[in-house]
Design a protein around this motif. Sequence first.
Motif, PDB file in Angstrom:
ATOM      1  N   ILE A  23       0.756  -1.125   0.100  1.00  0.00           N
ATOM      2  CA  ILE A  23       0.031  -0.092  -0.120  1.00  0.00           C
ATOM      3  C   ILE A  23       0.769   1.246   0.036  1.00  0.00           C
ATOM      4  N   ASP A  24       1.789   1.279   0.875  1.00  0.00           N
ATOM      5  CA  ASP A  24       2.905   2.248   0.861  1.00  0.00           C
ATOM      6  C   ASP A  24       3.548   2.632  -0.416  1.00  0.00           C
ATOM      7  N   LYS A  25       3.826   1.296  -1.205  1.00  0.00           N
ATOM      8  CA  LYS A  25       4.616   1.576  -2.364  1.00  0.00           C
ATOM      9  C   LYS A  25       3.730   2.083  -3.535  1.00  0.00           C
ATOM     10  N   ALA A  26       2.548   1.574  -3.428  1.00  0.00           N
ATOM     11  CA  ALA A  26       1.583   2.236  -4.176  1.00  0.00           C
ATOM     12  C   ALA A  26       1.317   3.555  -4.176  1.00  0.00           C
ATOM     13  N   ALA A  27       1.241   4.078  -3.093  1.00  0.00           N
ATOM     14  CA  ALA A  27       1.136   5.658  -2.976  1.00  0.00           C
ATOM     15  C   ALA A  27       2.288   6.355  -3.199  1.00  0.00           C
ATOM     16  N   ASP A  28       3.438   5.779  -3.045  1.00  0.00           N
ATOM     17  CA  ASP A  28       4.699   6.513  -3.495  1.00  0.00           C
ATOM     18  C   ASP A  28       4.633   6.511  -5.172  1.00  0.00           C
ATOM     19  N   THR A  29       4.180   5.250  -5.604  1.00  0.00           N
ATOM     20  CA  THR A  29       4.347   5.443  -7.290  1.00  0.00           C
ATOM     21  C   THR A  29       3.330   6.337  -7.666  1.00  0.00           C
ATOM     22  N   GLY A 164      10.177  -4.059  -4.954  1.00  0.00           N
ATOM     23  CA  GLY A 164      11.056  -5.376  -4.568  1.00  0.00           C
ATOM     24  C   GLY A 164      12.059  -5.271  -5.577  1.00  0.00           C
ATOM     25  N   LYS A 165      12.718  -6.548  -5.804  1.00  0.00           N
ATOM     26  CA  LYS A 165      13.724  -6.635  -6.731  1.00  0.00           C
ATOM     27  C   LYS A 165      13.024  -7.003  -8.075  1.00  0.00           C
ATOM     28  N   THR A 166      11.732  -7.750  -8.135  1.00  0.00           N
ATOM     29  CA  THR A 166      11.615  -8.081  -9.447  1.00  0.00           C
ATOM     30  C   THR A 166       9.847  -7.544  -9.828  1.00  0.00           C
ATOM     31  N   GLY A 167       9.378  -6.949  -8.872  1.00  0.00           N
ATOM     32  CA  GLY A 167       7.879  -6.391  -9.053  1.00  0.00           C
ATOM     33  C   GLY A 167       7.999  -5.378  -9.976  1.00  0.00           C
ATOM     34  N   GLU A 168       6.684  -5.353 -10.920  1.00  0.00           N
ATOM     35  CA  GLU A 168       6.219  -4.078 -11.493  1.00  0.00           C
ATOM     36  C   GLU A 168       5.085  -3.302 -11.242  1.00  0.00           C
ATOM     37  N   CYS A 169       4.954  -2.137 -11.459  1.00  0.00           N
ATOM     38  CA  CYS A 169       3.653  -1.560 -11.340  1.00  0.00           C
ATOM     39  C   CYS A 169       2.933  -1.165 -12.830  1.00  0.00           C
ATOM     40  N   THR A 178      -6.610  -1.126 -17.706  1.00  0.00           N
ATOM     41  CA  THR A 178      -5.187  -0.818 -17.768  1.00  0.00           C
ATOM     42  C   THR A 178      -4.910   0.266 -18.524  1.00  0.00           C
ATOM     43  N   ILE A 179      -4.369   1.424 -18.078  1.00  0.00           N
ATOM     44  CA  ILE A 179      -3.995   2.731 -19.052  1.00  0.00           C
ATOM     45  C   ILE A 179      -2.524   2.806 -18.922  1.00  0.00           C
ATOM     46  N   GLY A 180      -1.831   2.191 -18.173  1.00  0.00           N
ATOM     47  CA  GLY A 180      -0.251   2.350 -18.425  1.00  0.00           C
ATOM     48  C   GLY A 180       0.575   1.006 -17.646  1.00  0.00           C
ATOM     49  N   ASP A 181       1.180   0.388 -18.359  1.00  0.00           N
ATOM     50  CA  ASP A 181       1.883  -0.807 -17.962  1.00  0.00           C
ATOM     51  C   ASP A 181       3.033  -0.905 -18.701  1.00  0.00           C
ATOM     52  N   LYS A 182       4.176  -1.730 -18.195  1.00  0.00           N
ATOM     53  CA  LYS A 182       5.485  -2.010 -18.628  1.00  0.00           C
ATOM     54  C   LYS A 182       5.092  -2.516 -20.206  1.00  0.00           C
ATOM     55  N   ASP A 183       4.248  -3.584 -20.162  1.00  0.00           N
ATOM     56  CA  ASP A 183       3.742  -4.330 -21.289  1.00  0.00           C
ATOM     57  C   ASP A 183       2.794  -3.444 -22.056  1.00  0.00           C
ATOM     58  N   THR A 184       3.035  -2.816 -23.277  1.00  0.00           N
ATOM     59  CA  THR A 184       1.943  -1.854 -23.773  1.00  0.00           C
ATOM     60  C   THR A 184       0.892  -2.421 -24.606  1.00  0.00           C
ATOM     61  N   THR A 185       0.966  -3.867 -24.726  1.00  0.00           N
ATOM     62  CA  THR A 185       0.022  -4.558 -25.455  1.00  0.00           C
ATOM     63  C   THR A 185      -1.176  -4.624 -24.353  1.00  0.00           C
ATOM     64  N   LEU A 186      -0.945  -4.604 -23.210  1.00  0.00           N
ATOM     65  CA  LEU A 186      -2.224  -4.454 -22.332  1.00  0.00           C
ATOM     66  C   LEU A 186      -3.019  -3.539 -22.021  1.00  0.00           C
ATOM     67  N   VAL A 187      -2.326  -2.213 -22.551  1.00  0.00           N
ATOM     68  CA  VAL A 187      -2.958  -0.918 -22.553  1.00  0.00           C
ATOM     69  C   VAL A 187      -4.255  -1.049 -23.653  1.00  0.00           C
TER      70      VAL A 187
END
Length: 187
Positions: A23-29, A164-169, A178-187
Amino acid sequence: VEGLLAVRAARKAVTEKIETHLIDKAADTATIVDGRITAFVQFLEGIARMPLLSDPAATYQEKLALLAQEASFDSRINYLLITDLQGNLYLNDGSIEDISAKKWLKNAGKENYVSEPFYSETRKALLIAMSVPIYDINKNVVGTLVALLNGLILCNDVKDITVGKTGECYVLDKDGVTIGDKDTTLV
């Protein structure tokens, strides 16, 4: 039995700690992404304060030439356009498009607006619209500056953020799309 209770208590404590961290990481992001969007809106507000844009003696073609020059300095901008108060969007080719029904135009003068990504049939592209009011020297709204950006710009904003080490947002709209993702095909 005591061992089982201890394991359950430890598992519950770890789960609660992880939930709090996420939750803290989501707020920071969200703060990071919001800061990037706010900075860009402030950039647009600076452009909207250019005297030529509020000059009633200047033609829309003169204003659009200035905006095209400004847009060339930022690769994120596909188009910088201008509207009048009746909802006429003036285009670089000299044509005029009626966009009076667009939500972001209705808010002109009241607040800045940033849309969710949408597919533009006329431009055949995924875009995000940002609009800011244009004021005259008496602080009256005389038009709207419209920036049309690549609709995948939020993907660029979140691709470098890791959890963390491998997590994405990723970014979801209010409906869970989804309107923003590292994998643009998901948008």
